[in-house]
Design a protein around this motif. Structure first.
Motif, PDB file in Angstrom:
ATOM      1  N   GLY A  31       0.523  -1.636  -0.020  1.00 40.44           N
ATOM      2  CA  GLY A  31      -0.195   0.166  -0.379  1.00 40.44           C
ATOM      3  C   GLY A  31       0.609   1.255  -0.143  1.00 40.44           C
ATOM      4  N   ASP A  32       0.671   2.689  -0.781  1.00 42.50           N
ATOM      5  CA  ASP A  32       1.458   3.502  -1.281  1.00 42.50           C
ATOM      6  C   ASP A  32       0.845   4.651  -0.457  1.00 42.50           C
ATOM      7  N   ARG A  33      -0.057   4.296   0.632  1.00 44.60           N
ATOM      8  CA  ARG A  33      -0.796   5.582   1.129  1.00 44.60           C
ATOM      9  C   ARG A  33      -0.357   5.157   3.157  1.00 44.60           C
ATOM     10  N   PHE A  34      -1.240   3.680   2.577  1.00 41.01           N
ATOM     11  CA  PHE A  34      -0.615   3.579   4.858  1.00 41.01           C
ATOM     12  C   PHE A  34      -0.270   2.068   5.111  1.00 41.01           C
TER      13      PHE A  34
END
Lengths: 447, 300
Positions: free
Chosen positions: B137-140
């Motif tokens: 996951g590149d956000r979280f």
């Protein structure tokens, strides 16, 4: 007793009309075609309840458990076996298999509105007008009621509904001093403002969701799907579909949508920590927010769905399901009695207490329901907004008789617009093309 | 006497013929039921077509002609083909390196390495994919954390461009240990007298590897390669799990298996799905057989 009497009263009328079929119907032909529809009187249904038997119910709706035990308590001769045969698509596959094998078919099956045409058209589920369902028009809200009808037949009783509204994190909007949007135009602007204020905060998430996209088109007045018997029309050229495509293209181009898929771990984190600021979705969402984003307690509120035109009051449905009686069911009278109990009579209140959003006018308009305060939403009377939405659902929408498949290839086609330079309109065209191809392979005449 | 003789002769022959079958019967019955029946049934399915309108009809080889002209099928086959030629050599080479390192006896804590490299194989593929999915996951996820911490902007592992490589990474992580164990077991069977002879001759460690170890485990290499080829063609768990995270990058026809699955479970095209499965089975068999032939020929 009160409920039995009430049912007797309005089913009585049907009993008179169906008097010729009365004595035979108790045996159940189990062989009627989709168009025919058998006649079953209220007396026959009552007799079946009295006589009792075993009823197999396939459903994944959690609130039905309590309904089943109450039903069994009220009718001691009836033994209900509640089976979770999978959620959504898994259950449809199992049901389809049972139908084609001709054995192991349940007496009652939960089917979502978008999947119902697939079963009604194939004649896999019974037409219920003859059971007395034709008299229930005023019992249900218009959205769900139109969803269970196909070619003038009634193929299930609505169990719950998903009139749409905008769930938003008030804390986030206040922090950045941004107005809560009432139109999609404002929604887009709020998305830009949020991004400008904090690049981590998105107005909403979307990675291409067939249910969401079709609901937006529904609200915009589009009618891309139409079917009459074997003739199917798929067309995304009307104004409604264009309005949706233009707006959403801008949302995608300006990267205003968080690239997070709904129901993923990241999604729940985003709802929890305020980086996903709104969700425009069905009325069944509150319970999910409470359990999935516990930190958001007190921050979230509900507002009417953003409008395509300022001042309009049009909404759409998202999700919701019905209970149906498969054509090959063994205990149809008993099954119908259960449908009534769960979806029209005492069962409705039981499920509302369990957190479900009903499809019946009486419950949706009751003071107790509308006036309920939700601590999670800062004691807002959430159901006021949701009930109002239920009455504003745009008319004339229908799903394809193969919507389950159509939705499954949404990301293969329209979804590409989210991850490449392909325009959304091209995605819709590709989707239409693949749906057409599939429809023709399945023997429909698609135009 | 003269009359009885032929009867006595015939009787044991008959008995012998049927006793043999009698002993075989349990096996034959189970074999037919478990191995042959599903194949026969799939072939049977593939000759029909079931429509929502019109029901089931016999269509002969129509489904097969459709597969041969189906772009979605060929694209997915090309995709796993690409996966095969990149991921399998990387994975086997890594496994071989680790096996040689552990076998060299110069590694400190060799058994610890052996266990920790083998451990991912004990993690179910579904769990492994979920785990890696969180990290990707590149956000979280982990990638997001790394980006935040170091101000980097790593490419999104779940974007259409990178997702195949990301899946390759998961599969490699899962199966390096398994292949390492196959190689390691083969290395242990080499008699130590060969090494002694080599050291008397003054052979370098590299020479020992190329002239003794590698030739000795060629059989194991061939077996591991064939397993990996079959595994690549059957790629399903990892893309299927990651699909919910990257629905636009992993389409419903991402791999042939996923395609067959979608056809059958979303489209209810069981007949066509069976056809895709059969064609894919044949392709896998042919390629595995060719590799086996080549592998064995080298060995001779």
């Amino acid at each position: 007793m009160k409920n039995t009497n009430r049912r007797n009263r309005w089913l009585g009328a049907v009993a008179v009309a169906a008097v010729g079929a009365l004595s035979l119907s108790a045996c159940g032909s189990g062989d009627d075609s989709a168009s025919g529809g058998e006649q079953v009187s209220a007396d026959a249904v009552d007799a079946a309840l009295e006589e009792g038997g075993t009823l197999t119910v396939w459903a994944w709706e959690p609130t039905l458990e309590k309904v089943v035990s109450d039903f069994e308590a009220e009718y001691p001769n009836v033994d209900v076996e509640l089976v979770n045969a999978g959620t959504g698509n898994d259950q449809y596959t199992a049901l389809q298999n049972a139908v084609s094998a001709g054995k192991g078919v349940p007496d009652v099956a939960q089917v979502e509105y978008y999947a119902l045409p697939q079963f009604s058209l194939a004649g896999s589920v019974s037409e219920l007008s003859g059971f007395g369902a034709a008299d229930l028009e005023d019992t249900f809200t218009p959205g769900p009621w139109s969803s269970v009808q196909q070619d003038d037949g009634i193929y299930g009783l609505p169990m719950d509904s998903g009139p749409m509204a905008m769930f938003y994190n008030q804390e986030v909007f206040e922090e950045y001093g941004i107005e809560v949007p009432t139109t999609w135009e404002e929604f887009m602007q709020a998305g830009r403002d949020l991004q400008a204020a904090d690049p981590d905060v998105y107005i909403t998430n979307d990675t291409g969701d067939a249910g969401f996209a079709t609901s937006l088109m529904w609200q915009a007045g589009a009618q891309p799907f139409a079917s009459e018997g074997e003739d199917v029309t798929i067309e995304f050229s009307d104004e409604g579909a264009q309005t949706y495509a233009d707006t959403w293209q801008t949302m995608i181009d300006e990267e205003l949508l968080a690239p997070i898929s709904s129901w993923s771990d990241e999604w729940f984190s985003g709802l929890n920590d305020g980086t996903v600021a709104t969700l425009v979705t069905g009325a069944w969402m509150p319970a999910n927010l409470e359990s999935g984003a516990p930190d958001g307690k007190g921050d979230w509120r509900v507002a009417p769905m953003p409008q395509w035109e300022a001042g309009a009051e049009t909404t759409a449905e998202n999700g919701g399901s019905s209970l149906t009686i498969p054509t090959d069911a063994q205990e149809k009278e008993l099954a119908y009695a259960f449908l009534e109990y769960a979806n029209v009579e005492d069962g409705v209140q039981t499920r509302v207490d369990g957190g479900a959003f009903p499809a019946t006018v009486a419950e949706i308009e009751s003071d107790e329901f509308v006036g309920k305060e939700f601590p999670y939403f800062g004691d807002q009377k959430v159901n006021e907004v949701l009930s109002e939405s239920a009455g504003q659902v745009a008319e004339g929408w229908s799903y394809l008789p193969f919507q389950v498949y159509a939705n499954s290839i949404f990301n293969d086609t329209v979804g590409q617009a989210y991850v490449s330079d392909e325009p959304l309109a091209d995605g819709l065209a590709a989707w239409q093309e693949q749906m057409t191809e599939y429809g023709e392979q399945q023997g429909f005449s698609v135009s | 006497m003269a009359v009885q003789q032929p009867i006595a002769d015939r009787a044991p022959r008959n008995r012998r013929r049927w006793t043999g079958w009698g002993f075989l019967a349990p096996f034959v019955a189970v074999f037919a039921l478990v191995f042959l029946a599903p194949i026969v049934y799939s072939v049977h399915l593939s000759l029909f077509r079931d429509q929502l309108i019109g029901g089931t009809s016999f269509v002969g080889l129509d489904n097969y002609t459709q597969v041969l002209g189906d772009d979605a099928f060929w694209e997915s086959l090309t995709r796993v083909g690409l996966f095969l030629v990149v991921q399998v050599p990387v994975m086997l080479l890594l496994a071989l390196l680790v096996a040689l390192a552990i076998d060299s006896g110069r590694l400190y804590g060799a058994s610890f390495f052996r266990i920790s490299i083998f451990l991912p194989y004990a993690v179910p593929a579904v769990v492994a994919s979920l785990m890696w999915g969180f990290m990707y996951g590149d956000r979280f996820g982990l990638v997001g954390n790394v980006n935040d911490a170091f101000g980097t902007s790593l490419p999104d592992p779940l974007s259409p461009t990178w997702v195949l490589a990301s899946i390759g990474n998961i599969v490699t992580w899962e199966f390096v240990g398994y292949n390492m164990l196959i190689f390691f077991a083969a290395l242990r069977t080499i008699p130590t007298s060969l090494y002694e002879a080599a050291s008397i001759d003054g052979a370098s460690e590299w020479r020992v590897i190329t002239s003794i170890k590698l030739p000795a485990i060629r059989g194991a290499l061939v077996v591991a390669t064939i397993f990996s080829i079959i595994g690549s063609f059957q790629l399903f768990n990892e893309p299927s799990i990651l699909q919910s995270l990257a629905p636009n990058a992993i389409t419903t026809d991402f791999t042939p298996n996923l395609y067959a699955y979608s056809l059958s479970f979303s489209g209810q095209q069981y007949n066509y799905s069976a056809t895709v499965a059969i064609v894919m089975g044949l392709v896998t068999m042919v390629i595995a057989y060719v590799v086996q032939l080549r592998g064995m020929r080298k060995e001779l």
